[in-house]
Motif scaffolding. Structure first.
Motif, PDB file in Angstrom:
ATOM      1  N   ALA A 499       0.814  -1.219   0.000  1.00  0.00           N
ATOM      2  CA  ALA A 499       0.000   0.000   0.000  1.00  0.00           C
ATOM      3  C   ALA A 499       0.843   1.263   0.000  1.00  0.00           C
ATOM      4  O   ALA A 499       0.530   2.239  -0.698  1.00  0.00           O
ATOM      5  N   ALA A 500       1.928   1.272   0.780  1.00  0.00           N
ATOM      6  CA  ALA A 500       2.770   2.470   0.852  1.00  0.00           C
ATOM      7  C   ALA A 500       3.442   2.742  -0.493  1.00  0.00           C
ATOM      8  O   ALA A 500       3.490   3.891  -0.968  1.00  0.00           O
ATOM      9  N   THR A 501       3.950   1.674  -1.115  1.00  0.00           N
ATOM     10  CA  THR A 501       4.579   1.830  -2.430  1.00  0.00           C
ATOM     11  C   THR A 501       3.557   2.287  -3.461  1.00  0.00           C
ATOM     12  O   THR A 501       3.836   3.143  -4.305  1.00  0.00           O
ATOM     13  N   GLU A 502       2.353   1.735  -3.380  1.00  0.00           N
ATOM     14  CA  GLU A 502       1.298   2.097  -4.325  1.00  0.00           C
ATOM     15  C   GLU A 502       0.948   3.575  -4.225  1.00  0.00           C
ATOM     16  O   GLU A 502       0.736   4.250  -5.240  1.00  0.00           O
ATOM     17  N   ALA A 503       0.921   4.092  -3.005  1.00  0.00           N
ATOM     18  CA  ALA A 503       0.616   5.514  -2.819  1.00  0.00           C
ATOM     19  C   ALA A 503       1.706   6.382  -3.429  1.00  0.00           C
ATOM     20  O   ALA A 503       1.423   7.411  -4.068  1.00  0.00           O
ATOM     21  N   ARG A 504       2.982   5.975  -3.254  1.00  0.00           N
ATOM     22  CA  ARG A 504       4.085   6.752  -3.845  1.00  0.00           C
ATOM     23  C   ARG A 504       4.008   6.712  -5.375  1.00  0.00           C
ATOM     24  O   ARG A 504       4.219   7.730  -6.050  1.00  0.00           O
ATOM     25  N   ILE A 505       3.688   5.530  -5.898  1.00  0.00           N
ATOM     26  CA  ILE A 505       3.587   5.403  -7.357  1.00  0.00           C
ATOM     27  C   ILE A 505       2.436   6.261  -7.891  1.00  0.00           C
ATOM     28  O   ILE A 505       2.572   6.920  -8.929  1.00  0.00           O
ATOM     29  N   ALA A 506       1.314   6.261  -7.212  1.00  0.00           N
ATOM     30  CA  ALA A 506       0.168   7.069  -7.643  1.00  0.00           C
ATOM     31  C   ALA A 506       0.556   8.538  -7.754  1.00  0.00           C
ATOM     32  O   ALA A 506       0.244   9.211  -8.755  1.00  0.00           O
ATOM     33  N   ASP A 507       1.245   9.046  -6.733  1.00  0.00           N
ATOM     34  CA  ASP A 507       1.684  10.455  -6.766  1.00  0.00           C
ATOM     35  C   ASP A 507       2.696  10.672  -7.883  1.00  0.00           C
ATOM     36  O   ASP A 507       2.679  11.719  -8.558  1.00  0.00           O
ATOM     37  N   GLY A 508       3.596   9.687  -8.079  1.00  0.00           N
ATOM     38  CA  GLY A 508       4.614   9.824  -9.131  1.00  0.00           C
ATOM     39  C   GLY A 508       4.000   9.852 -10.514  1.00  0.00           C
ATOM     40  O   GLY A 508       4.399  10.650 -11.374  1.00  0.00           O
ATOM     41  N   VAL A 509       3.041   8.965 -10.763  1.00  0.00           N
ATOM     42  CA  VAL A 509       2.375   8.942 -12.072  1.00  0.00           C
ATOM     43  C   VAL A 509       1.631  10.248 -12.301  1.00  0.00           C
ATOM     44  O   VAL A 509       1.672  10.831 -13.393  1.00  0.00           O
ATOM     45  N   ARG A 510       0.942  10.739 -11.267  1.00  0.00           N
ATOM     46  CA  ARG A 510       0.204  12.002 -11.377  1.00  0.00           C
ATOM     47  C   ARG A 510       1.145  13.149 -11.756  1.00  0.00           C
ATOM     48  O   ARG A 510       0.844  13.942 -12.658  1.00  0.00           O
ATOM     49  N   ALA A 511       2.284  13.207 -11.091  1.00  0.00           N
ATOM     50  CA  ALA A 511       3.217  14.309 -11.348  1.00  0.00           C
ATOM     51  C   ALA A 511       3.872  14.193 -12.728  1.00  0.00           C
ATOM     52  O   ALA A 511       3.995  15.185 -13.458  1.00  0.00           O
ATOM     53  N   LEU A 512       4.298  12.984 -13.079  1.00  0.00           N
ATOM     54  CA  LEU A 512       5.018  12.812 -14.340  1.00  0.00           C
ATOM     55  C   LEU A 512       4.111  12.999 -15.547  1.00  0.00           C
ATOM     56  O   LEU A 512       4.529  13.527 -16.580  1.00  0.00           O
ATOM     57  N   ARG A 513       2.851  12.578 -15.442  1.00  0.00           N
ATOM     58  CA  ARG A 513       1.927  12.641 -16.582  1.00  0.00           C
ATOM     59  C   ARG A 513       1.110  13.929 -16.606  1.00  0.00           C
ATOM     60  O   ARG A 513       0.175  14.049 -17.397  1.00  0.00           O
ATOM     61  N   ARG A 514       1.467  14.883 -15.801  1.00  0.00           N
ATOM     62  CA  ARG A 514       0.737  16.144 -15.801  1.00  0.00           C
ATOM     63  C   ARG A 514       0.806  16.793 -17.187  1.00  0.00           C
ATOM     64  O   ARG A 514       1.876  16.961 -17.763  1.00  0.00           O
ATOM     65  N   GLY A 515      -0.343  17.127 -17.735  1.00  0.00           N
ATOM     66  CA  GLY A 515      -0.406  17.731 -19.062  1.00  0.00           C
ATOM     67  C   GLY A 515      -0.551  16.724 -20.184  1.00  0.00           C
ATOM     68  O   GLY A 515      -0.734  17.117 -21.342  1.00  0.00           O
ATOM     69  N   SER A 516      -0.465  15.432 -19.873  1.00  0.00           N
ATOM     70  CA  SER A 516      -0.632  14.376 -20.885  1.00  0.00           C
ATOM     71  C   SER A 516      -1.818  13.501 -20.504  1.00  0.00           C
ATOM     72  O   SER A 516      -2.053  13.256 -19.320  1.00  0.00           O
ATOM     73  N   THR A 517      -2.542  13.035 -21.498  1.00  0.00           N
ATOM     74  CA  THR A 517      -3.729  12.226 -21.230  1.00  0.00           C
ATOM     75  C   THR A 517      -3.330  10.842 -20.729  1.00  0.00           C
ATOM     76  O   THR A 517      -2.487  10.170 -21.340  1.00  0.00           O
ATOM     77  N   THR A 518      -3.949  10.437 -19.618  1.00  0.00           N
ATOM     78  CA  THR A 518      -3.645   9.137 -19.018  1.00  0.00           C
ATOM     79  C   THR A 518      -4.939   8.470 -18.571  1.00  0.00           C
ATOM     80  O   THR A 518      -5.788   9.114 -17.936  1.00  0.00           O
ATOM     81  N   LEU A 519      -5.081   7.189 -18.915  1.00  0.00           N
ATOM     82  CA  LEU A 519      -6.210   6.391 -18.450  1.00  0.00           C
ATOM     83  C   LEU A 519      -5.689   5.326 -17.499  1.00  0.00           C
ATOM     84  O   LEU A 519      -4.752   4.584 -17.842  1.00  0.00           O
ATOM     85  N   LEU A 520      -6.247   5.263 -16.327  1.00  0.00           N
ATOM     86  CA  LEU A 520      -5.916   4.240 -15.349  1.00  0.00           C
ATOM     87  C   LEU A 520      -7.096   3.273 -15.256  1.00  0.00           C
ATOM     88  O   LEU A 520      -8.133   3.608 -14.675  1.00  0.00           O
ATOM     89  N   VAL A 521      -6.956   2.108 -15.864  1.00  0.00           N
ATOM     90  CA  VAL A 521      -8.005   1.090 -15.793  1.00  0.00           C
ATOM     91  C   VAL A 521      -7.684   0.225 -14.588  1.00  0.00           C
ATOM     92  O   VAL A 521      -6.811  -0.645 -14.634  1.00  0.00           O
ATOM     93  N   THR A 522      -8.365   0.480 -13.480  1.00  0.00           N
ATOM     94  CA  THR A 522      -7.992  -0.143 -12.216  1.00  0.00           C
ATOM     95  C   THR A 522      -9.137  -0.051 -11.219  1.00  0.00           C
ATOM     96  O   THR A 522     -10.090   0.721 -11.417  1.00  0.00           O
ATOM     97  N   THR A 523      -9.018  -0.825 -10.160  1.00  0.00           N
ATOM     98  CA  THR A 523      -9.946  -0.705  -9.020  1.00  0.00           C
ATOM     99  C   THR A 523      -9.176  -0.308  -7.772  1.00  0.00           C
ATOM    100  O   THR A 523      -9.707  -0.408  -6.659  1.00  0.00           O
TER     101      THR A 523
END
Length: 564
Positions: A499-523
Motif C-alpha cells: 500500500a505504501a509503495t502504491e501511494a508513492r507510485i500514484a503520486d509519481g504517475v500524477r506528477a510525471l503525466r501532468r499535461g498528458s492524457t492518461t487512463l488508469l483502468v484499475t480498481t
C-alpha cells in the motif's frame, strides 16, 4: 506482378530469385565441376590407350600433367561453387527470418493467430533454414544433371548402347525420385508442425512455471507437454522412415542402374566392340554416375522438405491482419482527446466515453472481461463491432497503426521483461533514452535498484524472473512511463506492490503525466484517488461518472467494485 497472399511456390521462388547471382554462380561452377569429373574417366581411358598402350614416357608424363591441371581446375570450381551455394542458402534463410520476424512484429497483428510464440520461432529458424537450403540444392542439382549429361554423351561416344542406357535410365530415376518425394514432403510438414507446437508449448510452460507450481498444476502441465512431445517424436519417426525409404529405394535403383552400365560395358569389351581404355572409361563413368544420382536423391529430399517449410512460412507471411491499417497521421501535435461513441465489442455494450487533453481519467470495470476488451479496442488489436473510437476527432481505423501506437500506448497488466539490464528494459522504448530518471522515480524503481547488486545496471534473468512480482511491475510501469506518449493507458499497474509503495507510485504517475492524457483502468483506491475523474463501466456500459470521493460516497456499486 503477383497479387494475393504468399504461397509455398512464391516463397520458394522469392528465396531463389533473391539470391539469383549466387545461385547462378553456384550452378555454373558445379556444372563445370561435375562435367569435368565426368570427363576424367574418359581422359584416363585415353591415357591407357595412347600413353600406356602405344606411347612412351613423354606421352605418359604429358597426359599425367593434363590430369593434374584438370584436377586443380575441378577442385577450384568445387570450392567456389560450394561457397556460392552456401552463401545463397544462408542469405535466403536470413532474409526469410527477417520477413517472418517483421510480419510477427507488424503493428497490424494477425500473424500470431493459431501459432504459439515458440512455433513462430521455429518457423523463423528451422523452416527458414530448410527453404534456404533449396538454393544450395539447386546448384548441386544443376551440377549433377550436367554430370549425367556429359557422362551420357561421353558414353555415347564410347558406345551408342551405353550412352542410350544412361540417357534413358537417368530420367526414369529422376521420375522415381519425384514420386518418392511426395510422402516425404507430407511427413516433413507434419514433423515441423508437431515440433513447432512442442517447442511453443515448452516455452509457455517454462514462462509460467512459478504459477503452475503455486497452483499445484505442474504434474498436469508436464503430462500435457509429454503428450505433445510424444506426438512430435512420432511425427519425426514417420518423417525419418519416409526419408529412409526414399534414400534406400533410390540407392538400390541407382546401384542396379550402375551395375547394368558396367555389365553392358564388359560384354561389349569381350566382344571387341570397345577397347580396353574405352572399357576403363565406361566402368569409370558408371561408377562416377553414382555421385550425381546420389546428389539428385539428396536434392529431391531437400526440395520436398523445402516446399513443406515454405508452405508454413507462407501461412505466417500471408496471415490476414487483425485490424486494417490506415495511412493517415494523428493530428500534430497530438492533444490526447479520446472519444468512444457507442462502442460495442465482446463485453462492451455501447460504451460512450471521452477524455479531455491532459486529463488523468480512472476507469473502473465491474467485469474484468469488459476492461480487457476496452484495452484491446484502444490498442487497436481489434476494431469495435459497431461504434467508433477517435483520437483528436480522427477515427482510429484511418490512422497508420505504427503512428497510432507512437501516440497511444496501452500497457497491459501482464507485461514481459527481457533479458538484459534493468536500465535496458526501461529505455527499450523511451522517448529520451538518455534520461529516464523521472520515469524510474515515478514508478519507484529507485527502491528496486537499491536492492540489486549493480543497481539499474544489474542484468535480469529471462522474463525478469530474478525479480519479484512487484519489482517486475514497477520496472514495466517505468518502461511505459519512459515512452512519453501523448496518451497512456495503464491496466492495474500496481496489484503486486504494498500500500505504501502504491501511494508513492500514484503520486509519481500524477506528477510525471501532468499535461498528458492518461487512463488508469484499475480498481485501486490509491490510484483512483489521484485521478481527475472516474467512470464506472458496469454491464458493458458507462453507468456513472464523477470524482472518486463523490462516487465512493454516492454509488454503492462503485464502492463494491473499489473497496472489495
Amino acid at each position: 506482378m503477383r497479387t494475393g497472399p504468399p504461397t509455398a511456390r512464391t516463397v520458394l521462388t522469392g528465396a531463389v530469385t533473391g539470391q539469383a547471382r549466387h545461385v547462378v554462380t553456384s550452378a555454373v561452377l558445379n556444372a563445370a565441376h561435375q562435367g569435368g569429373e565426368a570427363l576424367i574417366p574418359v581422359l584416363i581411358g585415353v591415357v591407357i590407350d595412347r600413353a600406356v598402350g602405344r606411347g612412351g614416357i613423354v606421352d605418359l608424363l604429358l597426359w599425367i600433367g593434363v590430369l593434374a591441371v584438370m584436377f586443380a581446375a575441378l577442385s577450384t570450381g568445387f570450392r567456389y561453387g560450394a561457397r556460392a551455394g552456401e552463401r545463397a542458402a544462408e542469405q535466403a534463410a536470413h532474409q526469410l527470418r527477417i520477413a517472418v520476424t517483421g510480419r510477427v512484429l507488424d503493428h497490424r497483428g494477425g500473424a500470431e493467430h493459431r501459432h504459439l510464440p515458440g512455433a513462430l520461432a521455429s518457423i523463423a529458424t528451422s523452416d527458414a533454414e530448410r527453404v534456404g537450403m533449396v538454393n544450395l540444392a539447386l546448384g548441386a542439382g544443376t551440377g549433377a544433371l550436367a554430370g549425367l549429361l556429359v557422362g551420357g554423351v561421353a558414353l555415347l561416344v564410347v558406345s551408342v548402347p551405353l550412352g542410350l542406357l544412361v540417357l534413358v535410365g537417368a530420367p526414369l530415376l529422376l521420375w522415381l525420385a519425384q514420386l518418392l518425394g511426395r510422402p516425404l514432403e507430407h511427413r516433413s510438414s507434419a514433423e515441423q508442425e508437431r515440433a513447432a507446437y512442442a517447442s511453443g508449448l515448452a516455452a509457455d510452460l517454462v514462462a509460467g512455471l512459478r504459477v503452475l507450481k503455486g497452483l499445484g498444476a505442474a504434474p498436469a502441465a508436464a503430462d500435457r507437454y509429454r503428450l505433445a512431445s510424444q506426438h512430435s517424436l512420432a511425427a519425426t519417426v514417420r518423417a525419418a522412415r519416409a526419408r529412409a525409404w526414399h534414400d534406400g529405394i533410390l540407392l538400390v535403383a541407382t546401384g542396379v542402374f550402375v551395375a547394368a552400365v558396367g555389365l553392358l560395358g564388359g560384354r561389349l569389351a569381350t566382344q571387341d566392340e570397345i577397347s580396353v581404355g574405352q572399357l576403363v572409361a565406361a566402368v569409370g563413368l558408371a561408377l562416377f554416375l553414382l555421385g550425381p544420382l546420389s546428389t539428385l536423391s539428396w536434392v529431391n529430399a531437400e526440395f520436398a522438405q523445402g516446399r513443406a517449410s515454405a508452405a508454413r512460412i507462407a501461412t505466417v507471411l500471408g496471415a490476414p491482419p487483425a485490424t486494417a491499417g490506415g495511412d493517415d497521421r494523428p493530428a500534430e501535435p497530438v492533444r490526447g482527446r479520446l472519444r468512444l461513441h457507442d462502442v460495442r465489442y465482446g463485453a462492451l455494450r455501447g460504451v460512450n466515453l471521452h477524455t479531455e487533453p491532459g486529463e488523468l481519467l480512472g476507469v473502473v470495470a465491474t467485469d474484468p472481461v469488459a476492461a480487457t476488451d476496452l484495452l484491446r479496442c484502444l490498442a487497436r488489436e481489434v476494431d469495435p463491432e459497431t461504434g467508433r473510437i477517435e483520437l483528436d476527432d480522427v477515427p482510429l481505423p484511418t490512422l497508420d497503426p505504427g503512428r497510432l501506437r507512437a501516440a497511444v500506448l496501452v500497457a497491459p497488466h501482464e507485461a514481459d521483461l527481457f533479458e538484459g539490464s534493468l536500465l535496458d528494459n526501461v529505455t527499450a522504448a523511451a522517448s529520451a533514452p538518455e534520461d529516464v530518471t523521472p520515469a524510474l522515480a515515478a514508478a519507484d524503481v529507485d527502491e528496486v535498484a537499491r536492492a540489486l547488486p549493480d543497481g539499474v545496471r544489474t542484468r535480469l534473468a529471462e522474463g525478469g524472473r530474478s525479480l519479484s512480482g512487484g519489482q517486475r511491475q514497477r520496472v514495466a510501469l517505468a518502461r511505459a512511463l519512459a515512452a512519453g506518449t501523448p496518451v497512456l493507458v495503464l491496466h492495474d499497474p500496481t496489484t503486486a506492490v504494498d500500500a505504501a509503495t502504491e501511494a508513492r507510485i500514484a503520486d509519481g504517475v500524477r506528477a510525471l503525466r501532468r499535461g498528458s492524457t492518461t487512463l488508469l483502468v484499475t480498481t485501486s483506491p490509491a490510484l483512483l484517488a489521484v485521478t481527475d475523474r472516474v467512470v464506472l463501466l458496469d454491464a458493458g456500459a458507462v453507468r456513472a461518472d464523477g470524482r472518486h470521493p463523490d462516487l465512493l460516497r454516492d454509488d454503492a456499486d462503485y464502492r463494491a467494485a473499489v473497496l472489495t
